[in-house]
Structures are given as structure tokens and as C-alpha cells.
Design a protein around this motif. Structure first.
Motif, PDB file in Angstrom:
ATOM      1  N   LEU A 271      11.414  20.487 -17.208  1.00  0.00           N
ATOM      2  CA  LEU A 271      12.404  19.631 -17.859  1.00  0.00           C
ATOM      3  C   LEU A 271      11.775  18.306 -18.260  1.00  0.00           C
ATOM      4  O   LEU A 271      12.014  17.810 -19.371  1.00  0.00           O
ATOM      5  CB  LEU A 271      13.588  19.400 -16.912  1.00  0.00           C
ATOM      6  N   PHE A 272      10.945  17.726 -17.383  1.00  0.00           N
ATOM      7  CA  PHE A 272      10.325  16.449 -17.712  1.00  0.00           C
ATOM      8  C   PHE A 272       9.448  16.568 -18.952  1.00  0.00           C
ATOM      9  O   PHE A 272       9.443  15.677 -19.813  1.00  0.00           O
ATOM     10  CB  PHE A 272       9.493  15.932 -16.540  1.00  0.00           C
ATOM     11  N   MET A 273       8.681  17.632 -19.071  1.00  0.00           N
ATOM     12  CA  MET A 273       7.793  17.803 -20.224  1.00  0.00           C
ATOM     13  C   MET A 273       8.579  17.877 -21.530  1.00  0.00           C
ATOM     14  O   MET A 273       8.171  17.294 -22.546  1.00  0.00           O
ATOM     15  CB  MET A 273       6.938  19.057 -20.049  1.00  0.00           C
ATOM     16  N   VAL A 274       9.715  18.584 -21.514  1.00  0.00           N
ATOM     17  CA  VAL A 274      10.528  18.666 -22.720  1.00  0.00           C
ATOM     18  C   VAL A 274      11.132  17.304 -23.048  1.00  0.00           C
ATOM     19  O   VAL A 274      11.163  16.886 -24.217  1.00  0.00           O
ATOM     20  CB  VAL A 274      11.631  19.731 -22.551  1.00  0.00           C
ATOM     21  N   LEU A 275      11.605  16.591 -22.033  1.00  0.00           N
ATOM     22  CA  LEU A 275      12.146  15.248 -22.272  1.00  0.00           C
ATOM     23  C   LEU A 275      11.072  14.326 -22.835  1.00  0.00           C
ATOM     24  O   LEU A 275      11.333  13.523 -23.738  1.00  0.00           O
ATOM     25  CB  LEU A 275      12.715  14.682 -20.973  1.00  0.00           C
ATOM     26  N   MET A 276       9.854  14.428 -22.312  1.00  0.00           N
ATOM     27  CA  MET A 276       8.744  13.613 -22.831  1.00  0.00           C
ATOM     28  C   MET A 276       8.476  13.960 -24.290  1.00  0.00           C
ATOM     29  O   MET A 276       8.265  13.072 -25.134  1.00  0.00           O
ATOM     30  CB  MET A 276       7.495  13.831 -21.987  1.00  0.00           C
ATOM     31  N   ALA A 277       8.479  15.253 -24.636  1.00  0.00           N
ATOM     32  CA  ALA A 277       8.208  15.672 -26.018  1.00  0.00           C
ATOM     33  C   ALA A 277       9.251  15.108 -26.975  1.00  0.00           C
ATOM     34  O   ALA A 277       8.924  14.608 -28.061  1.00  0.00           O
ATOM     35  CB  ALA A 277       8.169  17.200 -26.096  1.00  0.00           C
TER      36      ALA A 277
END
Length: 534
Positions: A271-277
Motif C-alpha cells: 500500500l505504501f508503494m502505491v501511495l508513494m507512486a
């Protein structure tokens, strides 16, 4: 007798550490090197104009009676248990050092404020008053009685001695210690494996022994010629960074949150990686840049024995990603995922060392290297049910060390959080516009897996780009040149007085100076004419 001239630098440091430990065993204060983070805080506090910028307040409302004496004893138990809470930073021959007292107490102020406004004012003043780290403990507390069986409790910890994880430890252990004081139950917290002073000693040894060299080489290559995030603003940037902040809330419904989580699963990301993207995508849209660095906190507690230690272990990792080729969403998330994994693989290098290695010149008006942050906490929150049934409240007057801090968390109804921004640099309208763009992209991304980034147009926002301005009506601009005229410019029903014009000129001048423009320098101008051109 040891011949000091025959010892290596590392051996001299080890000898000095042993001698200090022997001195501490005799009952005196113990000296230890500061950590890299502590050194940075120590330096910055001398330079910055915002008092208390590195204070970390946590405030709660307590239902039920509170014994101030029991609370005081409970706080002192924590100070006795954690070295960092009785540590000051002193100069020894011009070098900052940790000075760890053998004993200590947590200052606890008691007040009565039935009036909500007075109580909030007392919280704010207590939260952001500066610490004198050379003379006073890095922790203090305030207990306000609002009404019978209704109290506000605030604890303030200086960032040099703690982080968000530390505040979690602090509140969890405080409830246990208070229960022990009022109920006679044992206070039996988990043992502390490694003290913060020992962590700082080990950190210094790793640098001296060259164990950071490989990681530094990675960061030097990854962050070469770092880009500076340039967000649009209708406020001239102060020439020196200001940290007084304001916030704009951000929320997603549970259904929207579940869609983002499903997107993460489908793309093999967290989830964090998608939010960062998607956060980086929003920043690229609004800034017009395709090469960005966004920071994220790393707990810095990977080594064994640090789970229960209070101290500033948190590190900043810098996630740099480029979108020059306008990738499709799946490729973009994969790209950001790889950058995050690479950054985590090299998170042992202190951010302060990376800055020293990568940044050649520093702009006092901007945060160094990282201008935007994204956080998504993954630590378990303390259980305060036993003796202190509490609800979190705000100390107001927040601060930020960045141009943008997007704090997200999973709430009971979906993702929620705040965007922090320096109010001397950006207006609420500008940050609200960014928030609206970010939430719209979060809603649009799950159904746009194979779309290029430039084609993912949020349906809730106008398609006009942020850099574009509405065209001026075709009305002649009249310039008054006569010295005695009060009106300087006219265009249709618009008028500008000489005083207003002078104010705009001075504001523009301050803005240009803040950007480094000198007398005789060239400045490009892009305008549609009219008042804006003048």
C-alpha cells in the motif's frame, strides 16, 4: 602504560568509551558521542528562527480522576528506565556530546482551565516552548484539569531524544507505570536491550571503520545532481526557511481505500508503494517536473535490542523516480516499488551523511535534498485502557521541516490524514488544490492500470493544467505616467493604485532575491499580458 601515539583512531575511540563507562560506574554523569541525527538537530536549532521546531508533543484527554502525585512518580519511573530522558547535549572542546545523568525527573506542571480556549492556549504554549538541551531534560509534561473527572495531559519530547516510535513506547509504559502507582500492580515492561548512547557509539564506529562506504556510494550515484521540487505558490518564498505550519485534511472512503489496496495486490506492491507512486504523480502534475525526490521515514530499529529503547532512531530515505518516458500506471508503480526497495536496502546510511556527501550548496530558504515527505505509520499503537482511558487531542500550532508532509493512516472509515505545509510559503488554497488532485488520482488510478500517466485525468478536476492561466479579456491597458496620479494602472473596471503597485513590486523583489537572483541577473517572464505583465 598505554602509548596513545601507537593507537589507531578507532582504538583511541574505544579506549575513550571504556574510560567514560568506568567514570559512569563511579556515579557521575556519563559522556557519549551524539548520533548523526542529534548532531543535525543541535546544529539546526542554532540556525532556525522557529522556537520549538523539533518538539514532539502528544496530548490526550483523560476521562476519570487523575492523581497528580501518582502521575509524577510514574513519569519519573520512565526517566529512571530510559537514559535518553535524562540526557543533555553539551559542548566538549567545541564538539557536541551526550551527557547522561545518573538520575533525573520529568518536570510536571499542574493547571486548572475550565475554559476550553484557555486550556488550548496553555497546551500550545507548553508544546512549542523551546528546550535548552544543554541544561534541561528533553521531556516535560503538563496536566490540566478541565472539570471534575476530566483532564488534559500533554507530554513533550525533543526530537533529538525520540521519534514517533519512542512516543508510542512512552505512552504505553506510562499507563503501566501509573497503574502500578495507583493499584500496586507490578511495573514489568519489556527489557531494554541497547541504550541510545550505545547505539550512537556503534554508529560512530561504523563510520570510522568505513562500513558506510558502500551505502554512501549507492546514494551518491542515485542522488547525483538532485532535483529541487518547485511547487507553484502565490506567496513569495521567505529568504530563510520558516517552519510554522498549517494543515489540510485528506480522506478516502473505505471503498476507495480498498480499491487502492487491490491495486497494490495486482501490481505486486505494498500500500505504501502505491501511495508513494500516486503522490509523486500528483507532485509531477502540479510542478511540471518529471524527476522528483520524495522522502519517507524509516524506523531505523532493524538491529536487535532496539525495540524498547527511547531515542531518535528514525532515518529519512530518499525515493527518487523519473517519469520522462510517460510510463503506463503498472510500469510506474513497478518503478517506484523498485526505488523504494533499493532505498530500504541502503537505509542504514544516516540521512545526515547522505546530505553531506551529495549536497554541494545549501539554500537557506528550502529544505535540503528532500522537500516533500510521505508517511504511513506501521507501528502498533499503545494500549491505554487499563488506567488512563484517553482520547487524542491537538496541541495546535504545528511545525514542518519540509515544503510538504503528507501523513496518511488507516482509520476506521478508510485512509485519512493531513498535509502539513509552511504557511509562510504556501496558501491554504494552493495546498487544497494539491490535496484535491491527489485524492482524485487515488480514485482514478485503480481503473487506469494500462493508461499512460499523462492520460489519467481525474474526473473531479478541470482538465486545465495548473500552470495555465485564464485568458485576460481584450481590454486596453491604461498606464498613468503623471507623478501626481493616485491610480497607476487601469484595465476595464480594474484599477491599481501606486501604493498597491509598489507593494507588488517589493513582494516580487523579495521573491527573486529569495530564489538567488542578483543585481544584473536575467529573469525569464511568461505572462498573458494585462495587470500580470506589468
Amino acid at each position: 602504560m598505554t602509548d596513545l601515539s601507537q593507537l589507531s583512531a578507532a582504538e583511541k575511540r574505544a579506549l575513550l568509551t571504556r574510560l567514560r563507562a568506568e567514570k559512569a560506574a563511579l556515579g557521575g554523569p556519563k559522556l557519549a558521542p551524539v548520533s548523526f541525527a542529534q548532531r543535525r538537530f543541535w546544529l539546526l536549532e542554532r540556525m532556525l528562527s522557529t522556537p520549538g521546531a523539533y518538539n514532539m508533543p502528544i496530548a490526550v484527554e483523560i476521562d476519570g480522576e487523575v492523581s497528580a502525585d501518582a502521575l509524577r512518580r510514574a513519569l519519573d519511573r520512565l526517566v529512571a528506565r530510559h537514559e535518553a530522558l535524562r540526557t543533555t547535549i553539551v559542548e566538549v572542546d567545541g564538539t557536541p556530546m551526550q551527557k547522561i545523568a545518573a538520575t533525573g525527573q520529568c518536570p510536571l506542571d499542574i493547571a486548572e482551565h475550565p475554559d476550553a480556549e484557555q486550556a488550548q492556549s496553555a497546551l500550545t504554549e507548553h508544546a512549542w516552548a523551546a528546550f535548552d538541551l544543554a541544561k534541561r531534560p528533553p521531556i516535560r509534561a503538563l496536566l490540566i484539569q478541565r472539570a471534575p473527572a476530566c483532564y488534559w495531559l500533554q507530554i513533550v519530547l525533543h526530537h533529538a531524544m525520540g521519534d514517533a516510535w519512542s512516543l508510542n513506547i512512552l505512552m504505553g509504559e506510562l499507563t503501566q507505570a501509573y497503574a502500578a502507582e495507583i493499584g500496586g500492580v507490578p511495573f514489568d515492561p519489556a527489557p531494554i536491550g541497547t541504550s541510545y548512547a550505545d547505539f550512537a557509539i556503534r554508529q560512530a564506529a561504523e563510520k570510522a571503520q568505513g562500513r558506510l562506504a558502500g551505502g554512501l556510494a549507492y546514494w551518491e550515484q542515485q542522488l547525483s545532481a538532485p532535483p529541487v521540487l518547485s511547487l507553484p505558490s502565490d506567496i513569495p518564498r521567505p529568504v530563510v526557511q520558516q517552519m510554522a505550519a498549517d494543515t489540510v485534511p485528506i480522506t478516502l472512503t473505505q471503498a476507495e481505500t480498498d480499491a487502492v489496496k487491490h491495486l497494490a495486490e495486482r501490481t505486486g506492491a505494498t500500500l505504501f508503494m502505491v501511495l508513494m507512486a500516486i503522490y509523486q504523480m500528483a507532485l509531477m502534475r502540479i510542478s511540471g517536473q518529471t524527476d522528483l525526490i520524495v522522502g519517507a521515514p524509516s524506523a531505523g530499529r532493524d538491529a536487535a535490542g532496539l525495540e524498547q529503547t527511547i531515542g531518535c532512531f528514525v532515518n529519512t530515505i530518499a525515493v527518487r523516480t523519473r517519469a520522462d518516458d510517460d510510463p503506463v500506471m503498472t510500469d510506474w508503480i513497478a518503478r517506484v516499488r523498485d526505488r523504494v526497495l533499493d532505498a530500504l536496502a541502503h537505509q542504514n546510511v544516516p540521512f545526515e551523511e547522505i546530505v553531506d556527501q551529495v549536497v554541494k550548496t545549501r539554500d537557506p530558504a528550502r529544505p535540503t535534498l528532500v522537500q516533500a515527505m510521505l508517511t504511513l505509520p506501521n507501528i502498533a499503537q499503545h494500549d491505554a485502557r487499563a488506567a488512563l482511558p484517553v482520547r487524542a487531542i491537538s496541541a495546535n500550532a504545528p511545525t514542518t521541516r519540509f515544503d510538504l508532509e503528507c501523513h496518511l493512516r488507516e482509520g476506521p472509515a478508510g485512509l485519512e490524514g493531513e498535509i502539513y505545509y509552511p504557511k509562510a510559503t504556501f496558501s491554504a488554497a494552493e495546498i487544497t488544490r494539491l490535496r484535491d488532485l491527489l485524492t482524485a488520482l487515488l480514485r482514478a488510478a485503480p481503473s487506469a492500470l494500462h493508461e499512460r500517466l499523462s492520460r489519467i485525468a481525474p474526473p473531479t478536476l478541470p482538465t486545465q493544467s495548473y500552470g495555465q492561466r485564464n485568458p485576460q479579456p481584450d481590454v486596453s491597458l491604461i498606464v498613468h505616467l503623471t507623478p501626481g496620479d493616485e491610480i497607476a494602472l487601469e484595465q476595464g473596471d480594474q484599477r491599481l493604485t501606486r501604493t498597491d503597485l509598489q507593494g507588488r513590486v517589493e513582494a516580487l523583489s523579495r521573491c527573486l532575491v529569495g530564489m538567488g537572483v542578483c543585481v544584473g541577473g536575467y529573469v525569464g517572464v511568461l505572462t498573458s499580458g494585462g495587470f500580470g505583465f506589468v
